[in-house]
Design an enzyme around this catalytic site. Sequence first.
Site, PDB file in Angstrom:
ATOM      1  N   ASN A   7       0.876  -1.175   0.000  1.00  0.00           N
ATOM      2  CA  ASN A   7       0.000   0.000   0.000  1.00  0.00           C
ATOM      3  C   ASN A   7       0.908   1.218   0.000  1.00  0.00           C
ATOM      4  O   ASN A   7       1.514   1.534   1.021  1.00  0.00           O
ATOM      5  CB  ASN A   7      -0.899  -0.026   1.243  1.00  0.00           C
ATOM      6  CG  ASN A   7      -1.679   1.269   1.406  1.00  0.00           C
ATOM      7  OD1 ASN A   7      -1.757   2.079   0.493  1.00  0.00           O
ATOM      8  ND2 ASN A   7      -2.256   1.460   2.590  1.00  0.00           N
ATOM      9  N   LYS A   9       0.093   4.276  -0.249  1.00  0.00           N
ATOM     10  CA  LYS A   9      -0.533   5.488   0.306  1.00  0.00           C
ATOM     11  C   LYS A   9      -0.255   6.657  -0.659  1.00  0.00           C
ATOM     12  O   LYS A   9      -0.207   6.443  -1.866  1.00  0.00           O
ATOM     13  CB  LYS A   9      -0.029   5.743   1.725  1.00  0.00           C
ATOM     14  CG  LYS A   9      -0.151   4.461   2.581  1.00  0.00           C
ATOM     15  CD  LYS A   9       0.072   4.668   4.039  1.00  0.00           C
ATOM     16  CE  LYS A   9      -0.063   3.326   4.751  1.00  0.00           C
ATOM     17  NZ  LYS A   9      -0.051   3.429   6.187  1.00  0.00           N
ATOM     18  N   HIS A  85      -9.557   1.380   4.499  1.00  0.00           N
ATOM     19  CA  HIS A  85      -8.268   1.475   5.199  1.00  0.00           C
ATOM     20  C   HIS A  85      -8.444   2.386   6.419  1.00  0.00           C
ATOM     21  O   HIS A  85      -9.234   3.335   6.392  1.00  0.00           O
ATOM     22  CB  HIS A  85      -7.194   2.041   4.255  1.00  0.00           C
ATOM     23  CG  HIS A  85      -5.837   1.984   4.885  1.00  0.00           C
ATOM     24  ND1 HIS A  85      -5.368   2.981   5.703  1.00  0.00           N
ATOM     25  CD2 HIS A  85      -4.881   1.027   4.855  1.00  0.00           C
ATOM     26  CE1 HIS A  85      -4.161   2.628   6.141  1.00  0.00           C
ATOM     27  NE2 HIS A  85      -3.842   1.458   5.643  1.00  0.00           N
ATOM     28  N   GLU A  87      -6.827   4.775   7.512  1.00  0.00           N
ATOM     29  CA  GLU A  87      -6.660   6.218   7.280  1.00  0.00           C
ATOM     30  C   GLU A  87      -7.906   6.813   6.631  1.00  0.00           C
ATOM     31  O   GLU A  87      -8.236   7.974   6.863  1.00  0.00           O
ATOM     32  CB  GLU A  87      -5.393   6.456   6.437  1.00  0.00           C
ATOM     33  CG  GLU A  87      -4.148   6.249   7.302  1.00  0.00           C
ATOM     34  CD  GLU A  87      -2.957   5.643   6.589  1.00  0.00           C
ATOM     35  OE1 GLU A  87      -2.868   5.739   5.361  1.00  0.00           O
ATOM     36  OE2 GLU A  87      -2.107   5.050   7.292  1.00  0.00           O
ATOM     37  N   GLU A 154      -5.931  -4.961  10.230  1.00  0.00           N
ATOM     38  CA  GLU A 154      -4.916  -3.960  10.526  1.00  0.00           C
ATOM     39  C   GLU A 154      -5.218  -3.313  11.873  1.00  0.00           C
ATOM     40  O   GLU A 154      -6.126  -2.478  11.983  1.00  0.00           O
ATOM     41  CB  GLU A 154      -4.911  -2.882   9.440  1.00  0.00           C
ATOM     42  CG  GLU A 154      -4.572  -3.434   8.071  1.00  0.00           C
ATOM     43  CD  GLU A 154      -3.909  -2.377   7.203  1.00  0.00           C
ATOM     44  OE1 GLU A 154      -2.798  -2.628   6.740  1.00  0.00           O
ATOM     45  OE2 GLU A 154      -4.488  -1.292   7.031  1.00  0.00           O
ATOM     46  N   GLY A 160       2.219   2.165  10.845  1.00  0.00           N
ATOM     47  CA  GLY A 160       3.213   3.222  10.667  1.00  0.00           C
ATOM     48  C   GLY A 160       3.930   3.584  11.954  1.00  0.00           C
ATOM     49  O   GLY A 160       4.729   4.516  11.984  1.00  0.00           O
ATOM     50  N   SER A 196       3.042  -2.319  10.263  1.00  0.00           N
ATOM     51  CA  SER A 196       4.472  -2.424  10.590  1.00  0.00           C
ATOM     52  C   SER A 196       5.098  -3.764  10.193  1.00  0.00           C
ATOM     53  O   SER A 196       5.942  -4.301  10.904  1.00  0.00           O
ATOM     54  CB  SER A 196       4.700  -2.131  12.075  1.00  0.00           C
ATOM     55  OG  SER A 196       4.292  -0.809  12.363  1.00  0.00           O
TER      56      SER A 196
HETATM   57  P1  PGA Z   1       2.688   0.233   7.649  1.00  0.00           P
HETATM   58  O1  PGA Z   1       1.246   0.486   6.993  1.00  0.00           O
HETATM   59  O2  PGA Z   1       3.186  -1.081   7.088  1.00  0.00           O
HETATM   60  O3  PGA Z   1       3.524   1.396   7.207  1.00  0.00           O
HETATM   61  O4  PGA Z   1       2.475   0.154   9.126  1.00  0.00           O
HETATM   62  C1  PGA Z   1       0.360  -0.574   6.792  1.00  0.00           C
HETATM   63  C2  PGA Z   1      -0.899  -0.055   6.143  1.00  0.00           C
HETATM   64  O5  PGA Z   1      -1.342   1.056   6.472  1.00  0.00           O
HETATM   65  O6  PGA Z   1      -1.483  -0.725   5.264  1.00  0.00           O
END
Ligand code: PGA
Length: 234
Positions: A7, A9, A85, A87, A154, A160, A196
């Site tokens: 992803n 983003k 997601h 976010e 998630e 993140g 992560s």
């Molecule tokens: P990250 O993000 O691996 O940077 O923690 C995962 C995601 O948001 O899909």
Amino acid sequence: MKIIAGNWKMNGSRAALSEMVSALQVVETDNKVILCVPYTMLCIDSGRVALGAQDVSVHEKGAYTGEVSATMIAETGAKYVIVGHSERRQYHEETNSIVRQKAATALSAGLTPIICVGENMDEKQAGKTMAVIEAGVRESVPSDISGDIIIAYEPRWAIGAGLTPTEAEIAEAHKLIADTLDSMGLSGTPVLYGASVKAANAADIMSIPNVGGVLVGGASLKPDDFIPIITSVK
Ligand code: PGA
């Protein structure tokens, strides 16, 4: 075979995606590799790497300035779209009900939605993790499924942040999701873990029962970080 989905983003560029695609062409793997990238990067020749978008409009067409429909995404050749997601849920107030509509729209255009569920820190601290996950699956997955879906678990507090739940916590969440999908007549639906993930923990995470692959954010942006995750499991 595991599913390794990146992803990006709001990161990257068309040039960076071309470089990633070239680097991935020579990787020997039976795993399914998907890259979910910004809309502007979707129309490139991605070889054997499947592309996906990161969001889709609930609407099919019309006066919705700035939105992109599932049919438009499918027309680029993309096969996947992330819906719900964390976010999107956090910054755009997407609820399970909106996520379900987005997943249904994606399916009707022939896309495979990657439907994200997971608890935030407040919910975790209030002991609501399992309830939030189960409601996320029951309420975000459309009732009439005509095509494939993928679920991504998630834990929102870990995204993140360099934090990961314990293996026992991941196992418990994935068992609950698998049981919930069974009860909905959707046994065998792949369930990815995301938050992560990096080369150092990917193989251990993917050896946990009911983990069908990973959804990778930050570590999917550079071939040197992403390829070792893809090759960490057979
Ligand atoms: P990250 O993000 O691996 O940077 O923690 C995962 C995601 O948001 O899909």
